[in-house]
Design a protein around this motif. Sequence first.
Motif, PDB file in Angstrom:
ATOM      1  N   ALA A 148       0.837  -1.201   0.000  1.00  0.00           N
ATOM      2  CA  ALA A 148       0.000   0.000   0.000  1.00  0.00           C
ATOM      3  C   ALA A 148       0.876   1.257   0.000  1.00  0.00           C
ATOM      4  CB  ALA A 148      -0.922  -0.009   1.213  1.00  0.00           C
ATOM      5  N   PRO A 149       0.386   2.356  -0.567  1.00  0.00           N
ATOM      6  CA  PRO A 149       1.203   3.565  -0.711  1.00  0.00           C
ATOM      7  C   PRO A 149       1.568   4.248   0.601  1.00  0.00           C
ATOM      8  CG  PRO A 149      -1.040   3.954  -1.475  1.00  0.00           C
ATOM      9  CD  PRO A 149      -0.916   2.483  -1.244  1.00  0.00           C
ATOM     10  N   MET A 150       0.963   3.852   1.713  1.00  0.00           N
ATOM     11  CA  MET A 150       1.317   4.469   2.996  1.00  0.00           C
ATOM     12  C   MET A 150       2.742   4.121   3.428  1.00  0.00           C
ATOM     13  SD  MET A 150       1.399   1.914   5.561  1.00  0.00           S
ATOM     14  CE  MET A 150       0.697   2.425   7.114  1.00  0.00           C
ATOM     15  N   HIS A 151       3.325   3.037   2.878  1.00  0.00           N
ATOM     16  CA  HIS A 151       4.692   2.668   3.254  1.00  0.00           C
ATOM     17  C   HIS A 151       5.691   3.589   2.555  1.00  0.00           C
ATOM     18  CE1 HIS A 151       8.426   0.335   3.702  1.00  0.00           C
ATOM     19  NE2 HIS A 151       7.833  -0.181   4.765  1.00  0.00           N
ATOM     20  N   HIS A 152       6.719   4.025   3.285  1.00  0.00           N
ATOM     21  CA  HIS A 152       7.635   5.030   2.748  1.00  0.00           C
ATOM     22  C   HIS A 152       8.480   4.513   1.592  1.00  0.00           C
ATOM     23  CE1 HIS A 152      10.656   2.879   5.095  1.00  0.00           C
ATOM     24  NE2 HIS A 152      11.592   3.710   4.700  1.00  0.00           N
ATOM     25  N   GLN A 153       8.596   3.192   1.438  1.00  0.00           N
ATOM     26  CA  GLN A 153       9.344   2.630   0.317  1.00  0.00           C
ATOM     27  C   GLN A 153       8.438   1.858  -0.644  1.00  0.00           C
ATOM     28  OE1 GLN A 153      12.551   0.355   2.320  1.00  0.00           O
ATOM     29  NE2 GLN A 153      13.963   1.778   1.333  1.00  0.00           N
ATOM     30  N   SER A 154       7.161   2.199  -0.667  1.00  0.00           N
ATOM     31  CA  SER A 154       6.217   1.422  -1.469  1.00  0.00           C
ATOM     32  C   SER A 154       6.577   1.425  -2.950  1.00  0.00           C
ATOM     33  CB  SER A 154       4.784   1.918  -1.266  1.00  0.00           C
ATOM     34  OG  SER A 154       4.642   3.257  -1.684  1.00  0.00           O
ATOM     35  N   ASP A 155       7.046   2.552  -3.476  1.00  0.00           N
ATOM     36  CA  ASP A 155       7.374   2.608  -4.904  1.00  0.00           C
ATOM     37  C   ASP A 155       8.509   1.645  -5.247  1.00  0.00           C
ATOM     38  OD1 ASP A 155       5.406   4.461  -5.414  1.00  0.00           O
ATOM     39  OD2 ASP A 155       6.757   6.191  -5.366  1.00  0.00           O
ATOM     40  N   ALA A 156       9.566   1.662  -4.449  1.00  0.00           N
ATOM     41  CA  ALA A 156      10.711   0.788  -4.709  1.00  0.00           C
ATOM     42  C   ALA A 156      10.330  -0.680  -4.510  1.00  0.00           C
ATOM     43  CB  ALA A 156      11.875   1.157  -3.790  1.00  0.00           C
ATOM     44  N   ILE A 157       9.568  -0.965  -3.460  1.00  0.00           N
ATOM     45  CA  ILE A 157       9.133  -2.344  -3.200  1.00  0.00           C
ATOM     46  C   ILE A 157       8.237  -2.832  -4.337  1.00  0.00           C
ATOM     47  CG2 ILE A 157       7.693  -3.771  -1.685  1.00  0.00           C
ATOM     48  CD1 ILE A 157       8.722  -2.010   0.661  1.00  0.00           C
ATOM     49  N   ASN A 158       7.322  -1.979  -4.786  1.00  0.00           N
ATOM     50  CA  ASN A 158       6.399  -2.391  -5.833  1.00  0.00           C
ATOM     51  C   ASN A 158       7.091  -2.557  -7.180  1.00  0.00           C
ATOM     52  OD1 ASN A 158       4.265  -2.536  -4.056  1.00  0.00           O
ATOM     53  ND2 ASN A 158       3.580  -0.449  -4.446  1.00  0.00           N
ATOM     54  N   ASP A 159       8.135  -1.784  -7.413  1.00  0.00           N
ATOM     55  CA  ASP A 159       8.924  -1.991  -8.635  1.00  0.00           C
ATOM     56  C   ASP A 159       9.533  -3.396  -8.631  1.00  0.00           C
ATOM     57  OD1 ASP A 159       8.364   0.508  -9.625  1.00  0.00           O
ATOM     58  OD2 ASP A 159      10.280   1.398  -9.054  1.00  0.00           O
ATOM     59  N   GLN A 160      10.020  -3.824  -7.478  1.00  0.00           N
ATOM     60  CA  GLN A 160      10.624  -5.152  -7.403  1.00  0.00           C
ATOM     61  C   GLN A 160       9.568  -6.255  -7.481  1.00  0.00           C
ATOM     62  OE1 GLN A 160      13.487  -5.659  -4.309  1.00  0.00           O
ATOM     63  NE2 GLN A 160      14.911  -4.274  -5.299  1.00  0.00           N
ATOM     64  N   LEU A 161       8.408  -6.025  -6.900  1.00  0.00           N
ATOM     65  CA  LEU A 161       7.329  -6.999  -7.024  1.00  0.00           C
ATOM     66  C   LEU A 161       6.874  -7.127  -8.476  1.00  0.00           C
ATOM     67  CD1 LEU A 161       5.362  -6.011  -3.817  1.00  0.00           C
ATOM     68  CD2 LEU A 161       6.296  -8.288  -4.266  1.00  0.00           C
ATOM     69  N   ALA A 162       6.839  -6.009  -9.193  1.00  0.00           N
ATOM     70  CA  ALA A 162       6.482  -6.050 -10.616  1.00  0.00           C
ATOM     71  C   ALA A 162       7.536  -6.812 -11.413  1.00  0.00           C
ATOM     72  CB  ALA A 162       6.319  -4.631 -11.155  1.00  0.00           C
ATOM     73  N   GLU A 163       8.807  -6.628 -11.047  1.00  0.00           N
ATOM     74  CA  GLU A 163       9.884  -7.354 -11.725  1.00  0.00           C
ATOM     75  C   GLU A 163       9.790  -8.852 -11.445  1.00  0.00           C
ATOM     76  OE1 GLU A 163      14.778  -7.576 -11.767  1.00  0.00           O
ATOM     77  OE2 GLU A 163      13.768  -5.929 -10.725  1.00  0.00           O
ATOM     78  N   LEU A 164       9.520  -9.217 -10.202  1.00  0.00           N
ATOM     79  CA  LEU A 164       9.360 -10.622  -9.846  1.00  0.00           C
ATOM     80  C   LEU A 164       8.184 -11.236 -10.599  1.00  0.00           C
ATOM     81  CD1 LEU A 164      10.137 -13.046  -8.063  1.00  0.00           C
ATOM     82  CD2 LEU A 164       8.704 -12.072  -6.250  1.00  0.00           C
ATOM     83  N   GLU A 165       7.122 -10.477 -10.706  1.00  0.00           N
ATOM     84  CA  GLU A 165       5.932 -10.926 -11.445  1.00  0.00           C
ATOM     85  C   GLU A 165       6.264 -11.181 -12.914  1.00  0.00           C
ATOM     86  OE1 GLU A 165       2.320  -8.235 -12.711  1.00  0.00           O
ATOM     87  OE2 GLU A 165       2.186  -8.715 -10.572  1.00  0.00           O
ATOM     88  N   GLU A 166       7.014 -10.272 -13.527  1.00  0.00           N
ATOM     89  CA  GLU A 166       7.406 -10.443 -14.927  1.00  0.00           C
ATOM     90  C   GLU A 166       8.270 -11.687 -15.115  1.00  0.00           C
ATOM     91  OE1 GLU A 166       9.304  -6.833 -16.051  1.00  0.00           O
ATOM     92  OE2 GLU A 166       7.453  -5.631 -15.930  1.00  0.00           O
ATOM     93  N   MET A 167       9.187 -11.927 -14.164  1.00  0.00           N
ATOM     94  CA  MET A 167      10.018 -13.133 -14.225  1.00  0.00           C
ATOM     95  C   MET A 167       9.155 -14.388 -14.140  1.00  0.00           C
ATOM     96  SD  MET A 167      13.159 -12.107 -11.673  1.00  0.00           S
ATOM     97  CE  MET A 167      14.290 -10.771 -12.021  1.00  0.00           C
ATOM     98  N   TYR A 168       8.169 -14.344 -13.251  1.00  0.00           N
ATOM     99  CA  TYR A 168       7.298 -15.498 -13.083  1.00  0.00           C
ATOM    100  C   TYR A 168       6.460 -15.740 -14.340  1.00  0.00           C
ATOM    101  CZ  TYR A 168       3.486 -18.397 -11.350  1.00  0.00           C
ATOM    102  OH  TYR A 168       2.557 -19.395 -11.185  1.00  0.00           O
ATOM    103  N   LEU A 169       5.938 -14.678 -14.933  1.00  0.00           N
ATOM    104  CA  LEU A 169       5.156 -14.819 -16.157  1.00  0.00           C
ATOM    105  C   LEU A 169       5.988 -15.407 -17.286  1.00  0.00           C
ATOM    106  CD1 LEU A 169       3.164 -11.447 -16.107  1.00  0.00           C
ATOM    107  CD2 LEU A 169       2.231 -13.739 -15.762  1.00  0.00           C
TER     108      LEU A 169
END
Length: 207
Positions: A148-169
């Motif tokens: 969720a965007p309330m976390h101070h590092q949400s953008d960086a964390i979500n970028d990595q989650l998106a990268e992990l998702e792309e690897m999985y796909l």
Amino acid sequence: MPTIPSPFGGNDDTLFDSYDEFVPDNAPRPERFLEGHAVLEGRDHVAFHRLTRELFEERKVYDMTFNYNLARLNLDTRHRNAGYRYAVERDEVDDAIDEAGFDRVLRAEFTPTTPFCPQTHTLTIGSFRAWNGLADRHEYDLVRVRAAPMHHQSDAINDQLAELEEMYLATGDVSADPADSAAVGSNPMERARENESTSRGSPDAPF
């Protein structure tokens, strides 16, 4: 002799809602990642979250501060509005997955207890790996995870989650590490523990 509830988890069941009930006032508010999608409520939320408890137990997705299965955070009345909310992805939304074989997609958005929770990075990646590594246990082809965007590092964390998702796909492998994974979110002790688990190669290592 009466027990004294611990502020770090505790065993007093009066502090927790039941896995069989959905309490809207205690549930995290759906944020940006779930906007425009079919948010699970009531029995639908309960059913998937009970399964989540089982998958997290199997894959050892634990909140190390409170020393319990991460799924229990949703039920902890001391930390209202923390935990996971879910939504079935709608194809017509602009950022929906458009991949052959991934027709039934669930979104999961994690709200931590504080904006500076040091475990958010580790827990969201562990959640992604549990849900998608055990995909034969639920009805979804893909579970997408974001902080969720309330976390101070949400953008960086979500970028990595998106990268992990792309690897999985691309590969079907949930164990790949996003670039600079250890540099985001976790503290030095967590990074040391992750490195130790990797070097051991133990099947019981978290995530």
